[in-house]
Design a protein around this motif. Structure first.
Motif, PDB file in Angstrom:
ATOM      1  N   THR A 104     125.250  81.680  -8.208  1.00 60.77           N
ATOM      2  CA  THR A 104     124.189  81.381  -9.181  1.00 60.77           C
ATOM      3  C   THR A 104     124.787  80.663 -10.398  1.00 60.77           C
ATOM      4  N   GLN A 105     124.003  79.788 -10.971  1.00 61.85           N
ATOM      5  CA  GLN A 105     124.428  79.113 -12.206  1.00 61.85           C
ATOM      6  C   GLN A 105     123.484  79.474 -13.341  1.00 61.85           C
ATOM      7  N   ASN A 154     118.722  77.151  -9.439  1.00 60.45           N
ATOM      8  CA  ASN A 154     119.691  77.411  -8.357  1.00 60.45           C
ATOM      9  C   ASN A 154     119.286  76.674  -7.075  1.00 60.45           C
ATOM     10  N   LYS A 193     121.616  73.630  -5.495  1.00 57.31           N
ATOM     11  CA  LYS A 193     122.110  73.898  -4.136  1.00 57.31           C
ATOM     12  C   LYS A 193     121.620  72.824  -3.170  1.00 57.31           C
TER      13      LYS A 193
END
Ligand SMILES: Cc1cc2nc3c(=O)[nH]c(=O)nc-3n(C[C@H](O)[C@H](O)[C@H](O)COP(=O)(O)OP(=O)(O)OC[C@H]3O[C@@H](n4cnc5c(N)ncnc54)[C@H](O)[C@@H]3O)c2cc1C
Length: 198
Positions: free
Chosen positions: A85-86, A130, A134
């Motif tokens: 996760t960011q 996210n 991604k």
């Protein structure tokens, strides 16, 4: 490790692949309108930084005849990683703070801009940040780690092959092909993710 300097040399760019100068990395020279930069980008043996810097300067002096005036030394480091996760404490992480850099050679400006734009999109329309990175960034970053894995496996013979490929035509086509995901690189992903822990 690198230097910026003034020079009378004509505009030029050059790159070196040599483990004695930049272990598993590369060194480069850029001259633009009498301003020069050269740097050795090391991927290991960091304690040998000063030694590598001296070897690189000697190489460019001896082989390209660059004259160096008013040199100023600089140093820096790069971060690359892939997290699940960011989003941390409601903050969206972008760019190098999020580890978004090319694992092969450490380029990150484009990723910084792209991830910034995705974070802005997510804030504006409520989409999942996210999910966005991604989808748009992760496949290329994963491929870059596979490229790094392969680059570390080849020695000077592999570097010579790369140098030939870069000078055989437009390096962009060759690079684009190798920066994009492929079934073969996908096969290597489990080994590479174990090595680089992503
Ligand atoms: C020597 C070197 C050469 C490189 N060459 C290339 C290249 O040719 N091409 C390429 O694509 N990439 C290159 N890179 C990598 C590239 O510089 C980074 O990937 C890119 O700059 C990352 O952008 P960023 O916005 O995430 O972070 P940064 O560019 O590091 O920007 C972060 C900014 O935030 C500021 N900051 C930090 N903490 C705070 C705080 N608490 N409050 C306020 N401000 C703060 C910092 O001062 C900085 O200005 C190179 C890196 C190095 C070290």
């Amino acid at each position: 490790m690198g230097i910026t300097f003034k020079t009378s040399m004509e505009d030029t760019t050059a790159v070196i692949f040599d483990d004695n100068i930049a272990p598993k990395g590369y060194a480069y020279l850029i001259v633009n309108q009498n301003c020069g930069t050269m740097a050795a980008v090391l991927y290991r043996d960091f304690k040998k930084g000063n030694e590598c810097l001296k070897r690189m300067i000697r190489f460019f002096r001896d082989n390209m005849g660059v004259d160096i005036k008013n040199e100023k030394k600089f140093g820096g480091f790069g971060n690359f990683f892939l997290r699940d996760t960011q989003i941390h404490e409601d903050k969206l992480y972008i760019g190098e703070a999020a580890g978004f850099q090319d694992g092969l050679w450490g380029f990150g400006m484009k990723y910084a801009i792209l991830s910034g734009s995705l974070a802005a999109k997510s804030m504006i329309n409520g989409s999942d940040y996210n999910m966005l990175w991604k989808r748009d960034l992760k496949p290329m970053i994963e491929t870059s780690f596979v490229n790094r894995y392969l680059f570390e496996k080849v020695g000077h013979a592999g570097y010579r092959y790369l140098a030939k490929k870069f000078t055989a035509g437009s390096p962009c086509d060759f690079l684009r092909r190798h920066y994009n995901p492929s079934p073969l690189k996908q096969l290597l992903r489990p080994i590479v993710s174990r090595k680089y822990k992503f």
